[in-house]
Design an enzyme around this catalytic site. Structure first.
Site, PDB file in Angstrom:
ATOM      1  N   HIS A  19     -29.279  21.467  29.949  1.00 23.29           N
ATOM      2  CA  HIS A  19     -29.190  21.861  31.356  1.00 23.29           C
ATOM      3  C   HIS A  19     -30.572  22.106  31.939  1.00 23.29           C
ATOM      4  O   HIS A  19     -30.818  21.860  33.130  1.00 23.29           O
ATOM      5  CB  HIS A  19     -28.315  23.104  31.484  1.00 23.29           C
ATOM      6  CG  HIS A  19     -26.862  22.801  31.290  1.00 23.29           C
ATOM      7  ND1 HIS A  19     -25.928  23.751  30.993  1.00 23.29           N
ATOM      8  CD2 HIS A  19     -26.186  21.628  31.348  1.00 23.29           C
ATOM      9  CE1 HIS A  19     -24.738  23.182  30.884  1.00 23.29           C
ATOM     10  NE2 HIS A  19     -24.871  21.899  31.088  1.00 23.29           N
TER      11      HIS A  19
ATOM     12  N   GLU B 130     -17.679  -3.124  18.690  1.00 23.92           N
ATOM     13  CA  GLU B 130     -18.768  -2.445  17.985  1.00 23.92           C
ATOM     14  C   GLU B 130     -18.688  -2.637  16.476  1.00 23.92           C
ATOM     15  O   GLU B 130     -19.580  -2.215  15.743  1.00 23.92           O
ATOM     16  CB  GLU B 130     -18.789  -0.952  18.338  1.00 23.92           C
ATOM     17  CG  GLU B 130     -17.456  -0.259  18.181  1.00 23.92           C
ATOM     18  CD  GLU B 130     -17.440   1.145  18.748  1.00 23.92           C
ATOM     19  OE1 GLU B 130     -18.512   1.776  18.844  1.00 23.92           O
ATOM     20  OE2 GLU B 130     -16.348   1.633  19.093  1.00 23.92           O
TER      21      GLU B 130
ATOM     22  N   ASP C 263     -23.488   0.992  17.609  1.00 25.53           N
ATOM     23  CA  ASP C 263     -22.833   0.819  16.313  1.00 25.53           C
ATOM     24  C   ASP C 263     -22.856  -0.633  15.856  1.00 25.53           C
ATOM     25  O   ASP C 263     -23.014  -0.914  14.664  1.00 25.53           O
ATOM     26  CB  ASP C 263     -21.385   1.318  16.373  1.00 25.53           C
ATOM     27  CG  ASP C 263     -21.279   2.796  16.016  1.00 25.53           C
ATOM     28  OD1 ASP C 263     -22.194   3.303  15.340  1.00 25.53           O
ATOM     29  OD2 ASP C 263     -20.298   3.454  16.415  1.00 25.53           O
TER      30      ASP C 263
ATOM     31  N   CYS D  89     -21.997  -1.372  27.021  1.00 30.05           N
ATOM     32  CA  CYS D  89     -22.227   0.047  27.294  1.00 30.05           C
ATOM     33  C   CYS D  89     -23.167   0.680  26.269  1.00 30.05           C
ATOM     34  O   CYS D  89     -23.397   1.885  26.302  1.00 30.05           O
ATOM     35  CB  CYS D  89     -20.913   0.811  27.358  1.00 30.05           C
ATOM     36  SG  CYS D  89     -19.929   0.698  25.856  1.00 30.05           S
TER      37      CYS D  89
END
Length: 584
Positions: free
Chosen positions: A196, A439, A463, A510
């Site tokens: 954060h 993957e 992966d 992705c």
């Protein structure tokens, strides 16, 4: 020329450059303060003091939350909304009350010890996301203690207009109240790029280097330093040459940021007018808000496992539904949102399932394999996703599919979940799109068959690369083999894209590779239709794609596919960029 400057290495958390005086903030050593105990008769009064402090702390957080909402900084406002939730966390408060009633500790010490115990436990976990949440617990503890002692909020007061803060850690509360005119950047010993602290630094546009370790103890208060938050370094004793060079780099960076911002609301189009889709990878609602702010066209990967990981119980259907609905609202009802079913296992543990330890968890009981065995857990998630699909453009994606049988069983679970919702009279998108992550090499090799059974592919290179090369991406000894430019990896990716195009289904990526400059022209040449990247990489990726032609990428790909050495491939792509006078 004097002595060489000293360079301290950390991690870039918020890109940019700063030159200024160091302001060193030393952490107070609470461990040296004598513990204050109370008499048994004082327990009731101490518990009342605790309640009053909790109320005051909640009021402060509500005001902070409202301020950031007013400033149109919803992502940062959510941090303080999360703190409001944490301040009533039953595990924390139960431990505090026990320390007051059983150990007869003064409330300040009870809060400090309880917060530190929970934060320390989180920071020792393997998962980096949970490690970073320990800072939030410490922040909450500090706030309650300050409210107990009636101290005002600590503010940064400065007589110097060019200060760089140096600290072990800067909690979100502290950063949110910085004098933005006085502080031009900061460096910390602890923290990670998804903390954060880092999120707020990026929001404020402050260059930040974090995780620099004990080396920061060498920085002296008032010393002139350079913060290179692109390379992740802090430079001590800079020469005149260093100061001049970084002054120029700073100006170049500002010009670059202004250029990127101009791409926010543009479509993602190659230089020869070929449209592709550019979306973001997220793990929470606040990351979806940030992605929208960065100009993402949708969500290409929502990692839902983070909903399951920070807790000892499991989120029910209603809680999951609300989160998925909120992500749709954050990015917009028309924008595509791909929700991946939970990918637990490997390096991501789920305490609530109490799974046995495995010798090789990356090749073990994980992701879709868990979902297909624990069907109640799986269908709860599927029902929540389906219900949210009535609110927007949601698709379901299954992780780590290896066999056709796994896919068919997963689709059966979706159909069963649809039937349950229909019977209950709840709305959902009956034609929801279903896709798979590619993957596992087995899925990449069988891509032509899988393409006949699903609506889309998303290639998960993180992966896929390590499985194809049999090289653990966390192992430094074999990290050089964990390279998306390996010829075997490129051929597999090309095979997957060709299979998708042949069946006229969408194919995206992705994995980290989707945002890597060396890979982008090769992926465009292969015909990749959708790039999904980290929220902070959206604009840079759009700008790069806009300067590359699809046809010229296809010519480059032909040359690259004939090479058998990743170093040759890298050199070839670098030369190609240089011939176009484009920076990498």
């Amino acid at each position: 020329e004097g002595a060489a400057a000293m360079i301290l290495q950390g991690v870039p958390a918020s890109a940019g450059y700063a030159i200024g005086k160091a302001r060193v903030i030393r952490k107070k050593d609470h461990s040296r303060q004598p513990v204050v105990r109370i008499a048994p008769s004082g327990v009731t009064k101490e518990l009342e003091r605790l309640e009053a402090a909790l109320t005051r702390a909640a009021d402060e957080l509500s005001r902070l939350h409202a301020k950031w909402i007013r400033d149109n900084r919803e992502q940062e406002a959510e941090i303080f909304e999360g703190h409001l939730f944490l301040i009533r966390d039953e595990e924390l408060l139960s431990l505090v009350r026990t320390k007051i009633t059983d150990e007869l500790l003064q409330a300040e010490f009870a809060v400090g010890e309880a917060a530190e115990a929970i934060a320390s436990r989180l920071s020792e976990l393997d998962d980096p996301y949970l490690q970073l949440r320990s800072a939030d617990i410490r922040d909450i503890g500090d706030r309650i203690c300050r409210c107990l002692s009636n101290k005002p909020v600590e503010r940064t007061e400065s007589n110097n207009e060019r200060e760089i803060l140096i600290a072990e850690d800067l909690l979100p509360t502290y950063i949110a109240q910085l004098d933005e005119a006085a502080v031009i950047g900061f460096a910390t010993s602890f923290g990670g790029a998804t903390s954060h602290t880092a999120i707020i630094a990026r929001s404020l546009g402050l260059p930040a280097v974090i995780g620099a370790g004990a080396s920061l103890e060498q920085v002296k208060d008032g010393q002139t330093i350079i913060l290179d938050a692109v390379a992740g370094t802090v430079i001590l004793e800079p020469s005149e040459g260093d100061l001049a060079r970084y002054g120029e780099l700073s100006e170049q960076h500002l010009r670059r940021m202004n250029t990127l911002r101009s791409y926010k609301d543009r479509p993602t189009r190659t230089s020869d007018d070929h449209l592709v889709e550019l979306t973001a990878n997220i793990g929470s609602v606040k990351e979806a808000l940030s992605a929208a702010d960065q100009g993402a066209e949708g969500i290409g990967l929502f990692r839902t496992e983070f909903l399951f990981m920070e807790r000892n119980d499991l989120p029910d259907e209603e809680e999951q539904y609300r989160v998925y609905r909120d992500v749709v609202q954050a990015i917009g009802p028309e924008a595509p949102v791909v929700i991946r079913t939970m990918d637990i296992g490997g390096d991501k543990e789920l305490p609530a399932l109490n799974l046995p330890q495995e010798q090789n968890p990356f090749l073990g009981f994980r992701a879709i394999r868990i979902s297909l065995e624990k069907t109640d857990l799986f269908k709860t998630q599927l029902r929540a996703i389906l219900r949210a699909s009535a609110m927007g453009n949601i698709s379901i994606m299954f992780p780590m599919i290896s066999t056709m049988q796994e896919l068919r069983r997963a689709i059966e679970a979706v159909e069963a979940s649809k039937a349950e919702l229909a019977e209950a009279g709840l709305p959902f998108n009956r034609a929801i799109r279903i896709g798979i992550m590619i993957e596992v090499p087995a899925a990449a090799i069988m891509a032509d068959r899988f393409a006949k059974e699903v609506d889309f592919f998303s290639i998960g290179t993180n992966d896929l690369v390590q499985y194809t090369m049999a090289a653990d991406r966390m192992n430094t000894k074999v990290m050089h083999m964990n390279n998306g430019l390996e010829p075997a990896v490129l051929k597999l990716i090309h095979n997957v894209i060709q299979a998708a195009v042949a069946e006229r289904i969408q194919v995206g990526m992705c994995g980290e590779m989707a945002g890597q400059p060396l890979a982008i022209p090769l992926l465009l040449g292969m015909g990749l239709q959708k790039f999904s990247v980290g929220g902070g990489s959206v604009l840079a990726t759009r700008e790069r794609i806009s300067r590359i032609g699809r046809r010229e990428s296809q010519e480059l790909l032909k040359v690259v596919l004939e090479l058998d050495d990743p170093e040759q491939i890298k050199a070839c792509v670098e030369k190609w960029y240089a011939s176009r006078q484009m920076d990498l």
